[in-house]
Design a protein around this motif. Structure first.
Motif, PDB file in Angstrom:
ATOM      1  N   ASP A  90       0.840  -1.205   0.000  1.00 38.03           N
ATOM      2  CA  ASP A  90       0.000   0.000   0.000  1.00 38.03           C
ATOM      3  C   ASP A  90       0.873   1.253   0.000  1.00 38.03           C
ATOM      4  O   ASP A  90       1.029   1.922   1.017  1.00 38.03           O
ATOM      5  CB  ASP A  90      -0.942  -0.008   1.211  1.00 38.03           C
ATOM      6  N   PRO A  91       1.478   1.556  -1.168  1.00 38.78           N
ATOM      7  CA  PRO A  91       2.410   2.688  -1.227  1.00 38.78           C
ATOM      8  C   PRO A  91       1.773   4.013  -0.822  1.00 38.78           C
ATOM      9  O   PRO A  91       2.406   4.830  -0.164  1.00 38.78           O
ATOM     10  CB  PRO A  91       2.882   2.716  -2.678  1.00 38.78           C
ATOM     11  N   THR A  92       0.516   4.221  -1.184  1.00 40.83           N
ATOM     12  CA  THR A  92      -0.142   5.491  -0.877  1.00 40.83           C
ATOM     13  C   THR A  92      -0.259   5.692   0.632  1.00 40.83           C
ATOM     14  O   THR A  92       0.010   6.773   1.144  1.00 40.83           O
ATOM     15  CB  THR A  92      -1.537   5.549  -1.536  1.00 40.83           C
ATOM     16  N   ALA A  93      -0.633   4.638   1.332  1.00 34.27           N
ATOM     17  CA  ALA A  93      -0.796   4.741   2.791  1.00 34.27           C
ATOM     18  C   ALA A  93       0.542   5.006   3.470  1.00 34.27           C
ATOM     19  O   ALA A  93       0.645   5.883   4.330  1.00 34.27           O
ATOM     20  CB  ALA A  93      -1.422   3.464   3.345  1.00 34.27           C
ATOM     21  N   MET A  94       1.587   4.259   3.094  1.00 35.98           N
ATOM     22  CA  MET A  94       2.890   4.457   3.736  1.00 35.98           C
ATOM     23  C   MET A  94       3.419   5.853   3.438  1.00 35.98           C
ATOM     24  O   MET A  94       3.931   6.528   4.322  1.00 35.98           O
ATOM     25  CB  MET A  94       3.908   3.401   3.300  1.00 35.98           C
ATOM     26  N   LYS A  95       3.298   6.282   2.187  1.00 28.51           N
ATOM     27  CA  LYS A  95       3.778   7.608   1.800  1.00 28.51           C
ATOM     28  C   LYS A  95       3.037   8.687   2.581  1.00 28.51           C
ATOM     29  O   LYS A  95       3.646   9.611   3.113  1.00 28.51           O
ATOM     30  CB  LYS A  95       3.529   7.793   0.301  1.00 28.51           C
ATOM     31  N   SER A  96       1.744   8.563   2.675  1.00 33.30           N
ATOM     32  CA  SER A  96       0.944   9.567   3.361  1.00 33.30           C
ATOM     33  C   SER A  96       1.295   9.615   4.854  1.00 33.30           C
ATOM     34  O   SER A  96       1.459  10.689   5.432  1.00 33.30           O
ATOM     35  CB  SER A  96      -0.527   9.252   3.101  1.00 33.30           C
ATOM     36  N   GLN A  97       1.455   8.460   5.474  1.00 30.25           N
ATOM     37  CA  GLN A  97       1.833   8.374   6.889  1.00 30.25           C
ATOM     38  C   GLN A  97       3.229   8.982   7.098  1.00 30.25           C
ATOM     39  O   GLN A  97       3.446   9.757   8.025  1.00 30.25           O
ATOM     40  CB  GLN A  97       1.826   6.904   7.322  1.00 30.25           C
ATOM     41  N   ALA A  98       4.168   8.620   6.231  1.00 35.23           N
ATOM     42  CA  ALA A  98       5.540   9.136   6.344  1.00 35.23           C
ATOM     43  C   ALA A  98       5.563  10.651   6.108  1.00 35.23           C
ATOM     44  O   ALA A  98       6.247  11.372   6.839  1.00 35.23           O
ATOM     45  CB  ALA A  98       6.452   8.411   5.359  1.00 35.23           C
ATOM     46  N   ASP A  99       4.810  11.122   5.120  1.00 40.42           N
ATOM     47  CA  ASP A  99       4.754  12.566   4.860  1.00 40.42           C
ATOM     48  C   ASP A  99       4.211  13.304   6.086  1.00 40.42           C
ATOM     49  O   ASP A  99       4.719  14.357   6.466  1.00 40.42           O
ATOM     50  CB  ASP A  99       3.876  12.875   3.641  1.00 40.42           C
ATOM     51  N   ASP A 100       3.173  12.738   6.704  1.00 38.27           N
ATOM     52  CA  ASP A 100       2.584  13.351   7.904  1.00 38.27           C
ATOM     53  C   ASP A 100       3.589  13.413   9.053  1.00 38.27           C
ATOM     54  O   ASP A 100       3.612  14.368   9.824  1.00 38.27           O
ATOM     55  CB  ASP A 100       1.343  12.579   8.375  1.00 38.27           C
ATOM     56  N   ASN A 101       4.397  12.367   9.200  1.00 36.70           N
ATOM     57  CA  ASN A 101       5.346  12.281  10.316  1.00 36.70           C
ATOM     58  C   ASN A 101       6.664  13.003  10.070  1.00 36.70           C
ATOM     59  O   ASN A 101       7.409  13.251  11.012  1.00 36.70           O
ATOM     60  CB  ASN A 101       5.669  10.810  10.624  1.00 36.70           C
ATOM     61  N   TRP A 102       6.979  13.291   8.797  1.00 35.57           N
ATOM     62  CA  TRP A 102       8.321  13.751   8.458  1.00 35.57           C
ATOM     63  C   TRP A 102       8.744  15.000   9.217  1.00 35.57           C
ATOM     64  O   TRP A 102       9.881  15.099   9.673  1.00 35.57           O
ATOM     65  CB  TRP A 102       8.457  13.953   6.956  1.00 35.57           C
ATOM     66  N   SER A 103       7.862  15.970   9.416  1.00 34.37           N
ATOM     67  CA  SER A 103       8.290  17.210  10.075  1.00 34.37           C
ATOM     68  C   SER A 103       8.769  16.930  11.498  1.00 34.37           C
ATOM     69  O   SER A 103       9.753  17.511  11.941  1.00 34.37           O
ATOM     70  CB  SER A 103       7.181  18.256  10.053  1.00 34.37           C
ATOM     71  N   LYS A 104       8.126  16.022  12.234  1.00 36.71           N
ATOM     72  CA  LYS A 104       8.622  15.740  13.589  1.00 36.71           C
ATOM     73  C   LYS A 104       9.763  14.710  13.592  1.00 36.71           C
ATOM     74  O   LYS A 104      10.708  14.843  14.356  1.00 36.71           O
ATOM     75  CB  LYS A 104       7.490  15.343  14.539  1.00 36.71           C
ATOM     76  N   VAL A 105       9.710  13.713  12.698  1.00 36.85           N
ATOM     77  CA  VAL A 105      10.784  12.717  12.637  1.00 36.85           C
ATOM     78  C   VAL A 105      12.107  13.372  12.236  1.00 36.85           C
ATOM     79  O   VAL A 105      13.161  13.048  12.771  1.00 36.85           O
ATOM     80  CB  VAL A 105      10.428  11.572  11.650  1.00 36.85           C
ATOM     81  N   SER A 106      12.047  14.337  11.317  1.00 40.60           N
ATOM     82  CA  SER A 106      13.273  14.987  10.844  1.00 40.60           C
ATOM     83  C   SER A 106      13.999  15.723  11.978  1.00 40.60           C
ATOM     84  O   SER A 106      15.202  15.946  11.895  1.00 40.60           O
ATOM     85  CB  SER A 106      12.969  15.950   9.700  1.00 40.60           C
TER      86      SER A 106
END
Length: 135
Positions: free
Chosen positions: A111-127
């Motif tokens: 499910d590339p769309t789900a993983m990408k969307s989840q990662a995009d949402d988290n990226w600002s805090k994970v970074s």
């Protein structure tokens, strides 16, 4: 002479463990670049298998750079920082994603769309998380 001195000192700045970021797109496989074709971009040193790959990269680095700054896309989706391994990768919608282990690409393939969307949402805090130690 100055170039090889930089190359020696820059080993810790070698991006993708020396793998050619363009090869994931053109060869559809992970290929180690050569120190003959090096380019510094954004504080990191990238290696390429050919002058052609080097020129492609210079023309549009953002197209070839791994997403999430080389961190494992599956981990970013879970809100964590894990070093991406250039051996475990996937190109989705024209973008390169790295993973920390062999299961990552198959997880994203489901499910590339789900993983990408989840990662995009988290990226600002994970970074902003501290970098884990190198393996």
């Amino acid at each position: 002479l100055g170039f090889s001195a930089v190359a020696q000192a820059g080993d810790d700045r070698l991006a993708l463990k020396g793998y050619d970021p363009v090869a994931y797109f053109t060869e559809k496989r992970a290929v180690v670049g050569t120190s003959q074709y090096r380019h510094e971009w954004d504080g990191a040193i990238y290696q390429f298998v050919s002058a052609k790959h080097l020129e492609l990269f210079k023309g549009d680095p953002d197209r070839y750079l791994p997403q999430y700054n080389n961190w494992c896309a599956a981990s970013v989706a879970k809100g964590a920082k894990v070093h991406g391994n250039p051996e475990y990768w996937l190109v989705v919608d024209g973008r390169l994603y790295l993973f920390g282990g062999p299961i990552g690409p198959s997880l994203m393939s489901k499910d590339p769309t789900a993983m990408k969307s989840q990662a995009d949402d988290n990226w600002s805090k994970v970074s902003k998380l501290p970098d884990p130690p190198r393996q």
